[in-house]
Scaffold this active site. Structure first.
Site, mmCIF file in Angstrom:
data_model
loop_
_atom_site.group_PDB
_atom_site.id
_atom_site.type_symbol
_atom_site.label_atom_id
_atom_site.label_comp_id
_atom_site.label_asym_id
_atom_site.label_seq_id
_atom_site.Cartn_x
_atom_site.Cartn_y
_atom_site.Cartn_z
ATOM 1 N N SER A 111 -14.293 -20.016 10.387
ATOM 2 C CA SER A 111 -15.053 -20.058 9.139
ATOM 3 C C SER A 111 -15.637 -21.434 8.842
ATOM 4 O O SER A 111 -16.460 -21.940 9.586
ATOM 5 C CB SER A 111 -14.179 -19.565 7.982
ATOM 6 O OG SER A 111 -14.943 -19.415 6.803
ATOM 7 N N HIS A 112 -15.169 -22.057 7.767
ATOM 8 C CA HIS A 112 -15.722 -23.317 7.282
ATOM 9 C C HIS A 112 -15.053 -24.523 7.912
ATOM 10 O O HIS A 112 -15.380 -25.656 7.565
ATOM 11 C CB HIS A 112 -15.552 -23.384 5.767
ATOM 12 C CG HIS A 112 -14.123 -23.182 5.338
ATOM 13 N ND1 HIS A 112 -13.494 -21.958 5.448
ATOM 14 C CD2 HIS A 112 -13.201 -24.036 4.832
ATOM 15 C CE1 HIS A 112 -12.250 -22.082 5.021
ATOM 16 N NE2 HIS A 112 -12.036 -23.322 4.640
ATOM 17 N N ASP A 275 -21.820 -21.474 5.387
ATOM 18 C CA ASP A 275 -20.789 -22.153 6.163
ATOM 19 C C ASP A 275 -20.809 -21.758 7.637
ATOM 20 O O ASP A 275 -21.752 -21.130 8.117
ATOM 21 C CB ASP A 275 -19.415 -21.873 5.558
ATOM 22 C CG ASP A 275 -18.964 -20.430 5.765
ATOM 23 O OD1 ASP A 275 -19.841 -19.545 5.823
ATOM 24 O OD2 ASP A 275 -17.753 -20.186 5.877
ATOM 25 N N ASP A 277 -19.347 -19.495 9.592
ATOM 26 C CA ASP A 277 -19.542 -18.117 10.045
ATOM 27 C C ASP A 277 -20.411 -17.284 9.110
ATOM 28 O O ASP A 277 -20.568 -16.088 9.312
ATOM 29 C CB ASP A 277 -18.192 -17.436 10.258
ATOM 30 C CG ASP A 277 -17.435 -17.199 8.960
ATOM 31 O OD1 ASP A 277 -17.634 -17.965 8.003
ATOM 32 O OD2 ASP A 277 -16.618 -16.261 8.908
ATOM 33 N N ASP A 279 -20.138 -16.559 5.777
ATOM 34 C CA ASP A 279 -19.636 -15.734 4.681
ATOM 35 C C ASP A 279 -19.541 -16.471 3.346
ATOM 36 O O ASP A 279 -19.344 -15.840 2.312
ATOM 37 C CB ASP A 279 -18.285 -15.095 5.040
ATOM 38 C CG ASP A 279 -17.182 -16.104 5.327
ATOM 39 O OD1 ASP A 279 -17.442 -17.318 5.252
ATOM 40 O OD2 ASP A 279 -16.058 -15.669 5.638
ATOM 41 N N ARG A 280 -19.695 -17.794 3.357
ATOM 42 C CA ARG A 280 -19.635 -18.557 2.107
ATOM 43 C C ARG A 280 -21.019 -19.053 1.716
ATOM 44 O O ARG A 280 -21.940 -19.073 2.527
ATOM 45 C CB ARG A 280 -18.674 -19.732 2.249
ATOM 46 C CG ARG A 280 -17.260 -19.311 2.571
ATOM 47 C CD ARG A 280 -16.297 -20.473 2.589
ATOM 48 N NE ARG A 280 -14.959 -20.015 2.940
ATOM 49 C CZ ARG A 280 -13.838 -20.538 2.482
ATOM 50 N NH1 ARG A 280 -13.875 -21.555 1.636
ATOM 51 N NH2 ARG A 280 -12.662 -20.069 2.855
ATOM 52 N N LYS A 374 -17.258 -11.132 2.577
ATOM 53 C CA LYS A 374 -18.124 -11.937 1.726
ATOM 54 C C LYS A 374 -19.352 -12.306 2.533
ATOM 55 O O LYS A 374 -19.318 -12.342 3.758
ATOM 56 C CB LYS A 374 -17.390 -13.159 1.198
ATOM 57 C CG LYS A 374 -16.621 -13.988 2.208
ATOM 58 C CD LYS A 374 -15.852 -15.098 1.485
ATOM 59 C CE LYS A 374 -14.956 -15.880 2.419
ATOM 60 N NZ LYS A 374 -13.658 -15.244 2.667
#
Length: 541
Positions: A111-112, A275, A277, A279-280, A374
């Site tokens: 992710s982030h 971010d 991947d 999703d943010r 998300k």
């Protein structure tokens, strides 16, 4: 095909978003294979079924995808869909799973978190609804990792991930797909692209920072090619294995350059970022940063302006640490508000049951029932749809919202890489004194209640305990403490501080000033400085 003997690793317990470790950990012989085989061993009746694989393009992504393809074939999957170049944003992967009625998917991402040879990597399994595996599945996976003694794999050449088309691997059909096309088409169904395009053609300016992460190709296709934003509106659009040496977390620390642009005289009308991947999201208007908690509330209040949500919302869900701004929107709309633990997987049952339409977390994640993750670009496009329909600036919309609903001053203080023993001790001691806190005061603030949040899932009746310590004060303020499950080393203590201010005349106070007494109380109640040795947070968002 062959079966390879192996021995367990003791550190393969999935967190809230799968298994995350440093790259050198994943590079240990059999480490990746053990975890993937444990996933497959924890599933049933997938022979001949479809599996989706994709990732955020970070270092070691391609190598793990090749292992996963060969193992999926050896374990009996019949069809595999993989994003070109190994790329699939997390929400795009969710969409591909749902559209193709796949059995599930492996998403390779941290992710982030930073990427690179000595940075972070991750693997998580998503189920057939497109969402993260629920706790009962991740618990079964972990149990299997502790006793695994072999894994299955095909000895075949690597698949050319850069060429769209079909090949066969061990009797399994492998299709390399365009990672962007299906997702872009879905966005065009949800939003009024004609209105957004007309707004941009009329002079509306925007900047999107892809942070050299996975959303670069998606943002270029949608914002520049389909909506007509000028070339260059999408920055840092080439996904890089190390994200250009930066931390792909869309907050005011790691997206500082975008923030400074939006606060300057040269600011465009709208700024956003996503971010690692995809999703943010980060939303910034000219001269104003919109907190993720406020963004959720404002999107929910205005969602009816987008075609997909014109008939209204079924309900709203937020994670417990997320500010209660969305609660007042739900109350006015006459819909239910569901408070869940942190982790998008907890929204899955609510979405599948048709009980909610929009969900959000304070950690910059918002989404809806279009997928089961998300979705950063979805949030950006809904904001653009709202701006196009209302014809107002981000600041005007935010100030109007606060005037109508009141303002929730809010901040999250992260103490990163704290010694695990110290962090666990802090939380344990807090839990032990919860029943003695009500009626006491700290920094002049009177505590009304204190508890450790427990969630009863209204759909399946499952219970998730110990999800975060809540301290509530007279007047509606609160402090929340929890340990994060998204890091790869040490522990991250997150402290969430919130004050509700109904008086519009007090809505122009700086956030730090509005929360000063609560910040001091947070330290005094938990003994953060004394127990962690930290005199300030690593990151404030």
């Amino acid at each position: 095909m062959k079966t390879v003997s192996t021995t367990p690793f003791e550190d393969q317990k999935p967190g809230t978003s799968g298994l995350r470790k440093k790259v050198p950990v994943f590079q240990q012989p059999n480490y990746v294979e053990n975890f993937i085989q444990s996933v497959f061993d924890s599933l049933e009746d997938f022979t001949g079924q479809t599996l989706v694989i994709g990732g955020d393009g970070r270092f070691y992504n391609r190598e793990v995808i090749q292992k996963a393809i060969k193992m999926a074939a050896a374990n009996g999957f019949g069809r595999l869909l993989v994003g070109q170049g190994g790329i699939l944003s997390t929400p795009a992967a969710s969409n591909v799973i749902r559209k193709n009625r796949a059995f599930g998917g492996l998403i390779l991402s941290a992710s982030h978190n930073p990427g690179g040879p000595n940075e972070d990597f991750g693997i998580k399994y998503n189920i057939g609804n497109g969402g993260p595996a629920p706790e009962k599945v991740t618990e079964a996976i972990y149990a299997r990792t502790r006793v695994i003694d072999s894994y299955k794999i095909c000895e075949t050449p690597d698949v050319d991930l850069d060429r769209i088309g079909r090949v066969e691997v061990g009797g399994m059909d492998v299709e390399v797909i365009d990672p962007v096309a299906d997702y872009a088409a879905l966005m065009e169904e949800l939003f009024d692209f004609r209105a957004i395009k007309a707004m941009i053609a009329g002079g509306f300016s925007l900047t999107f920072d892809a942070m050299h992460a996975v959303t670069g190709p998606y943002a270029q296709e949608i914002l520049e090619r389909r909506l007509g934003a000028p070339a260059g509106s999408v920055r840092n659009f080439v996904p890089l294995e190390d994200f250009g040496g930066h931390h792909p977390d869309p907050n005011l620390v790691h997206a500082r350059e975008l923030y400074e642009l939006m606060m300057s005289a040269e600011a465009p009308d709208f700024g956003a970022a996503s971010d690692g991947d995809g999703d943010r999201n980060l939303i910034i208007g000219r001269g104003i940063f919109v907190t993720p908690s406020d963004s959720l509330a404002m999107l929910a209040a205005n969602a009816h302006l987008a075609p997909a949500y014109a008939s209204g919302l079924k309900g709203i869900a937020r994670s417990m640490p997320t500010s209660r701004a969305a609660d007042r929107v739900a109350e006015k709309l006459g819909v239910e508000l569901y408070e869940t633990p942190t982790g998008w997987k907890f929204f899955g049952n609510l979405l599948d049951a048709g009980m909610v339409t929009i969900c959000g977390e304070e950690s910059a994640g918002t989404g809806s029932d279009h997928v089961r993750e998300k979705d950063g670009l979805w949030a950006v496009l809904l904001w653009l749809n709202i701006l196009a329909k209302r014809g107002e600036s981000v600041q005007a919309i935010a100030e109007g919202h606060w005037k109508e609903f009141g303002r929730n001053y809010y901040a999250r203080h992260d103490y990163e890489d704290v010694a695990s023993d110290a962090a666990n001790s802090l939380i344990t001691e807090l839990r032990e004194k919860l029943d003695r806190l009500a009626g006491t005061s700290s920094k002049g603030l009177v505590i009304t209640t204190a508890d450790d949040f427990s969630y009863l899932d209204p759909v399946d009746g499952s219970t998730s305990a110990n999800q975060g310590i809540r301290i509530l004060f007279e007047g509606g303020s609160r402090i929340v403490y929890r340990l994060s499950g998204t890091g790869t080393s040490g522990a991250t203590l997150r402290v969430y501080i919130e004050r509700f201010e109904p008086d519009a005349a007090k809505h122009d106070v700086a956030t730090g000033e509005a929360l000063a007494d609560l910040i001091a109380a947070a330290d005094e109640i938990a003994g953060i400085r004394a127990k962690t040795g930290r005199d300030k947070p690593s990151v404030i968002t």
